[in-house]
Design a protein around this motif. Structure first.
Motif, PDB file in Angstrom:
ATOM      1  N   GLY A   1       0.752  -1.575  -0.223  1.00 25.61           N
ATOM      2  CA  GLY A   1      -0.079  -0.128   0.082  1.00 25.61           C
ATOM      3  C   GLY A   1       0.669   1.144   0.433  1.00 25.61           C
ATOM      4  N   GLU A   2       1.841   1.066   0.626  1.00 30.80           N
ATOM      5  CA  GLU A   2       2.885   1.973   0.919  1.00 30.80           C
ATOM      6  C   GLU A   2       3.099   2.857  -0.747  1.00 30.80           C
ATOM      7  OE1 GLU A   2       6.029   4.767   0.643  1.00 30.80           O
ATOM      8  OE2 GLU A   2       6.893   2.327   0.554  1.00 30.80           O
ATOM      9  N   TRP A   3       3.873   1.822  -1.209  1.00 31.83           N
ATOM     10  CA  TRP A   3       4.927   1.246  -2.958  1.00 31.83           C
ATOM     11  C   TRP A   3       3.798   2.250  -3.220  1.00 31.83           C
ATOM     12  CZ3 TRP A   3       3.643  -1.065  -7.116  1.00 31.83           C
ATOM     13  CH2 TRP A   3       4.321  -0.693  -8.085  1.00 31.83           C
ATOM     14  N   LEU A   4       2.484   1.913  -3.461  1.00 34.15           N
ATOM     15  CA  LEU A   4       1.357   2.323  -4.792  1.00 34.15           C
ATOM     16  C   LEU A   4       1.172   3.652  -3.992  1.00 34.15           C
ATOM     17  CD1 LEU A   4      -1.330  -0.653  -4.472  1.00 34.15           C
ATOM     18  CD2 LEU A   4       0.143   0.224  -6.191  1.00 34.15           C
ATOM     19  N   LEU A   5       1.095   4.319  -2.758  1.00 36.01           N
ATOM     20  CA  LEU A   5       0.700   5.099  -2.303  1.00 36.01           C
ATOM     21  C   LEU A   5       1.791   6.090  -2.674  1.00 36.01           C
ATOM     22  CD1 LEU A   5      -0.768   7.871  -1.480  1.00 36.01           C
ATOM     23  CD2 LEU A   5       0.115   7.071   1.172  1.00 36.01           C
ATOM     24  N   ARG A   6       3.026   5.950  -2.609  1.00 38.97           N
ATOM     25  CA  ARG A   6       4.146   6.500  -3.289  1.00 38.97           C
ATOM     26  C   ARG A   6       4.040   6.981  -4.821  1.00 38.97           C
ATOM     27  NH1 ARG A   6       9.256   3.356  -3.208  1.00 38.97           N
ATOM     28  NH2 ARG A   6       7.944   2.534  -1.557  1.00 38.97           N
ATOM     29  N   ARG A   7       3.968   5.807  -5.156  1.00 34.44           N
ATOM     30  CA  ARG A   7       4.053   5.921  -7.120  1.00 34.44           C
ATOM     31  C   ARG A   7       3.110   7.354  -7.643  1.00 34.44           C
ATOM     32  NH1 ARG A   7       5.581   1.043 -11.145  1.00 34.44           N
ATOM     33  NH2 ARG A   7       4.237   2.368 -11.896  1.00 34.44           N
ATOM     34  N   HIS A   8       1.770   7.084  -6.611  1.00 39.77           N
ATOM     35  CA  HIS A   8       0.610   7.409  -7.144  1.00 39.77           C
ATOM     36  C   HIS A   8       1.120   9.427  -6.505  1.00 39.77           C
ATOM     37  CE1 HIS A   8      -2.908   9.791  -7.156  1.00 39.77           C
ATOM     38  NE2 HIS A   8      -3.085  10.444  -5.430  1.00 39.77           N
ATOM     39  N   LEU A   9       1.960   9.675  -5.609  1.00 39.16           N
ATOM     40  CA  LEU A   9       2.263  10.639  -4.497  1.00 39.16           C
ATOM     41  C   LEU A   9       3.180  11.279  -5.720  1.00 39.16           C
ATOM     42  CD1 LEU A   9       2.092  10.151  -1.494  1.00 39.16           C
ATOM     43  CD2 LEU A   9       0.079  11.254  -3.268  1.00 39.16           C
ATOM     44  N   ARG A  10       4.126  11.065  -6.586  1.00 37.23           N
ATOM     45  CA  ARG A  10       5.319  11.197  -7.505  1.00 37.23           C
ATOM     46  C   ARG A  10       4.147  11.604  -8.921  1.00 37.23           C
ATOM     47  NH1 ARG A  10      10.449   6.919  -6.657  1.00 37.23           N
ATOM     48  NH2 ARG A  10      11.631   8.254  -4.468  1.00 37.23           N
ATOM     49  N   ALA A  11       3.654  10.390  -9.286  1.00 34.94           N
ATOM     50  CA  ALA A  11       2.983  11.182 -10.401  1.00 34.94           C
ATOM     51  C   ALA A  11       2.161  12.134 -10.398  1.00 34.94           C
ATOM     52  CB  ALA A  11       1.807  10.034 -11.478  1.00 34.94           C
ATOM     53  N   ARG A  12       0.992  12.308  -9.260  1.00 37.88           N
ATOM     54  CA  ARG A  12       0.592  14.144  -9.055  1.00 37.88           C
ATOM     55  C   ARG A  12       1.456  15.177  -9.011  1.00 37.88           C
ATOM     56  NH1 ARG A  12      -2.458  14.638  -3.883  1.00 37.88           N
ATOM     57  NH2 ARG A  12      -0.900  15.693  -2.977  1.00 37.88           N
ATOM     58  N   HIS A  13       2.698  14.932  -8.197  1.00 41.64           N
ATOM     59  CA  HIS A  13       4.016  15.961  -8.639  1.00 41.64           C
ATOM     60  C   HIS A  13       4.356  16.176  -9.711  1.00 41.64           C
ATOM     61  CE1 HIS A  13       6.643  18.496  -6.335  1.00 41.64           C
ATOM     62  NE2 HIS A  13       7.243  17.546  -7.351  1.00 41.64           N
ATOM     63  N   ALA A  14       4.258  15.050 -10.483  1.00 48.19           N
ATOM     64  CA  ALA A  14       5.384  15.274 -11.541  1.00 48.19           C
ATOM     65  C   ALA A  14       4.940  15.997 -12.586  1.00 48.19           C
ATOM     66  CB  ALA A  14       5.394  13.957 -12.338  1.00 48.19           C
ATOM     67  N   ARG A  15       3.044  15.409 -12.727  1.00 47.96           N
ATOM     68  CA  ARG A  15       1.794  16.179 -13.301  1.00 47.96           C
ATOM     69  C   ARG A  15       1.908  17.974 -12.666  1.00 47.96           C
ATOM     70  NH1 ARG A  15      -0.918  11.592 -12.587  1.00 47.96           N
ATOM     71  NH2 ARG A  15      -2.554  13.185 -10.980  1.00 47.96           N
ATOM     72  N   LEU A  16       1.726  18.061 -11.399  1.00 47.14           N
ATOM     73  CA  LEU A  16       2.078  19.432 -11.297  1.00 47.14           C
ATOM     74  C   LEU A  16       2.873  20.416 -12.032  1.00 47.14           C
ATOM     75  CD1 LEU A  16       0.396  18.801  -7.502  1.00 47.14           C
ATOM     76  CD2 LEU A  16      -0.572  19.778  -9.197  1.00 47.14           C
TER      77      LEU A  16
END
Length: 184
Positions: free
Chosen positions: A167-182
């Motif tokens: 779950g932490e790995w998935l969350l980290r990937r999601h947060l990184r992708a969101r940060h990259a989009r921003l």
């Protein structure tokens, strides 16, 4: 190599105890704790002090098992492991850097402030997990059947660990992708 053996024996420990109880007196199963304690003492690794405390506590549990010839000290070993991990992770929050930050820096030495804050929250989540997991391990050791103890400590707790890690790995990937989009 020694750490791999320690981890394998620690992971298999609840099942070894469960399948041995009823066939082997608890005082003889104390030898398993002696082996684990000895291996932890020798393995030491980067966290020599913590490994030695776990080893000493395992040796005390083994001595209690041998003297009393009861399975309760044997079943307290998972509680001990969770308590030590809670102490190690908790102290890392006080002294810094957090345990998760240390691990993250192995792959990303130049972790930014956002990453440091995130790893601190991850360490806090693991502390909460160790409290919960250790509490359930204690309840199963003291009041549950040997079957329930083995099921929780030999299977369910590992599934929960894997779920938290995944779950932490998935969350980290999601947060990184969101940060990259921003940032784009």
């Amino acid at each position: 190599m020694r750490w791999a053996l320690v981890l394998a024996l620690t992971a298999a420990y609840p099942l070894i105890v469960y399948f041995s109880l009823g066939h082997v007196e608890p005082r003889y199963l104390a030898l398993l704790l002696l082996v684990l304690g000895g291996l932890r003492w020798l393995a030491g690794g980067a966290q020599v002090v913590q490994a030695r405390w776990v080893a000493l506590a395992a040796l005390l549990l083994a001595a209690s098992t041998a003297l009393l010839n009861t399975s309760v000290p044997l079943k307290l070993y998972p509680v001990l492991v969770n308590a030590v991990l809670l102490i190690v992770f908790g102290l890392s929050l006080v002294r810094g850097p957090s345990a998760a930050e240390r691990i993250a820096r192995l792959q990303e030495p130049d972790l930014d402030a956002r990453g440091v804050a995130y790893t601190r929250r991850v360490t806090q989540a693991w502390c909460g997990f160790f409290v919960l997991n250790g509490g359930i391990a204690l309840v199963t050791a003291l009041w549950a059947s040997e079957e329930a103890w083995a099921l929780y400590n030999g299977l369910i707790s590992y599934v929960l660990i894997g779920t938290l890690m995944g779950g932490e790995w998935l969350l980290r990937r999601h947060l990184r992708a969101r940060h990259a989009r921003l940032q784009a």
